[in-house]
Design a protein around this motif. Structure first.
Motif, PDB file in Angstrom:
ATOM      1  N   HIS A   4     -16.531  -3.372 -18.563  1.00 58.69           N
ATOM      2  CA  HIS A   4     -17.584  -2.490 -18.177  1.00 58.69           C
ATOM      3  C   HIS A   4     -18.737  -2.516 -18.608  1.00 58.69           C
ATOM      4  CE1 HIS A   4     -13.780   0.535 -17.737  1.00 58.69           C
ATOM      5  NE2 HIS A   4     -12.838  -0.361 -18.643  1.00 58.69           N
ATOM      6  N   GLU A  17     -16.437   2.723 -25.018  1.00 59.64           N
ATOM      7  CA  GLU A  17     -15.773   1.482 -25.258  1.00 59.64           C
ATOM      8  C   GLU A  17     -16.816   0.190 -24.127  1.00 59.64           C
ATOM      9  OE1 GLU A  17     -12.665   1.252 -21.829  1.00 59.64           O
ATOM     10  OE2 GLU A  17     -12.569  -1.009 -21.632  1.00 59.64           O
ATOM     11  N   HIS A  76     -10.842  -4.992 -23.583  1.00 61.90           N
ATOM     12  CA  HIS A  76     -11.032  -3.198 -23.351  1.00 61.90           C
ATOM     13  C   HIS A  76     -10.609  -2.292 -24.396  1.00 61.90           C
ATOM     14  CE1 HIS A  76     -11.620  -3.653 -18.940  1.00 61.90           C
ATOM     15  NE2 HIS A  76     -11.462  -4.689 -19.023  1.00 61.90           N
ATOM     16  N   MET A  77     -10.861  -1.715 -24.445  1.00 60.60           N
ATOM     17  CA  MET A  77     -10.607  -0.358 -25.391  1.00 60.60           C
ATOM     18  C   MET A  77      -9.297   0.669 -24.222  1.00 60.60           C
ATOM     19  SD  MET A  77     -12.000  -0.886 -28.694  1.00 60.60           S
ATOM     20  CE  MET A  77     -12.500  -2.351 -28.368  1.00 60.60           C
TER      21      MET A  77
HETATM   22 ZN   LIG Z   1     -11.533  -0.252 -20.137  1.00 61.34          ZN
END
Ligand SMILES: [Zn+2]
Length: 234
Positions: free
Chosen positions: A49, A64, A128-129
């Motif tokens: 992101h 995130e 990522h989260m």
């Molecule tokens: Zn993500």
């Protein structure tokens, strides 16, 4: 002729000697412990992101996007201590799409692919989260590139390390058909570091201490992937 030296000057001289001596010992010990791998390796670290695309949002309001960047920077720091090169898909909070416009997500992903393709990387690691509507869902999860044994091996090692050392991590790595993994020939894993939808895990993911722990497990996974034997000497 007498040289008059005040107590203050003597104290300063003493302090100066201590600093010189201790820096000598620090340098000497660094020489012994920082063993570098014989081969040159390169890893693409992809912070998921960025910019207008914040990714998941925790109850605390944390994005995130920001946690992903923080974790990748910590992994980068660790890899650099072993002289492993790192190519980052993004180094700032911004996305890779330039001006925000229709189709920005595709543009962003295209840019990431371009960076991966133009690198000499041996491996891609995307950070990522996770988020799920059921707030009891928890645990770090590693995904590997489908049909790639190297990716699967690294995912297995990393998931094992997570299980031993992180908050209620998932047991098995999973196959993940993600663009960032399949867009190139390079092996790779995508790490969902934990759930921002779980209050307890979110608090951990925000803390620098837990991020360091997380980054260290990923770093150890990468080191074992490259079969670098010197990890115990760091
Ligand atoms: Zn993500």
């Amino acid at each position: 002729m007498f040289l008059v030296v005040s107590k203050k000057t003597l104290r300063l001289l003493f302090l100066f000697c201590v600093i010189i001596l201790s820096s000598f010992f620090v340098c000497a010990s660094t020489k012994v412990t920082s063993i570098r791998p014989a081969n040159k390796y390169c890893v693409v670290l992809d912070a998921g992101h960025g910019g207008i695309d914040g990714g998941s949002v925790g109850e605390s309001g944390i994005f995130e996007r920001d946690l992903n960047l923080s974790v990748t920077q910590k992994i980068k720091g660790l890899l650099n201590t072993l002289n492993i090169d790192v190519v980052e898909t993004r180094k700032t909070q911004d996305g890779l799409y330039g001006e925000f416009a229709h189709g920005f997500k595709q543009k962003d992903m295209k840019e990431r692919k371009k960076i991966i393709d133009s690198s000499n990387a041996d491996l891609v690691v995307s950070i990522h989260m996770n988020y799920f509507k059921d707030s009891s869902a928890h645990g770090a999860q590693v995904f590997y590139k489908p049909g790639c044994l190297k990716s699967k091996t690294l995912a297995g090692t990393t998931q094992n390390l997570f299980q031993k050392n992180l908050f209620k991590a998932r047991k098995e790595p999973l196959k993940g058909d993600f663009f960032i993994l399949t867009c190139s020939e390079k092996p790779g894993i995508l790490v969902e570091c934990g759930y921002l939808s779980n209050r307890e895990e979110e608090a951990l993911l925000i803390s620098q201490e837990y991020q360091n722990k997380l980054a260290y497990q990923i770093f150890c996974g990468i080191v074992s992937f490259f079969d670098i034997k010197t990890i115990e000497n760091i």
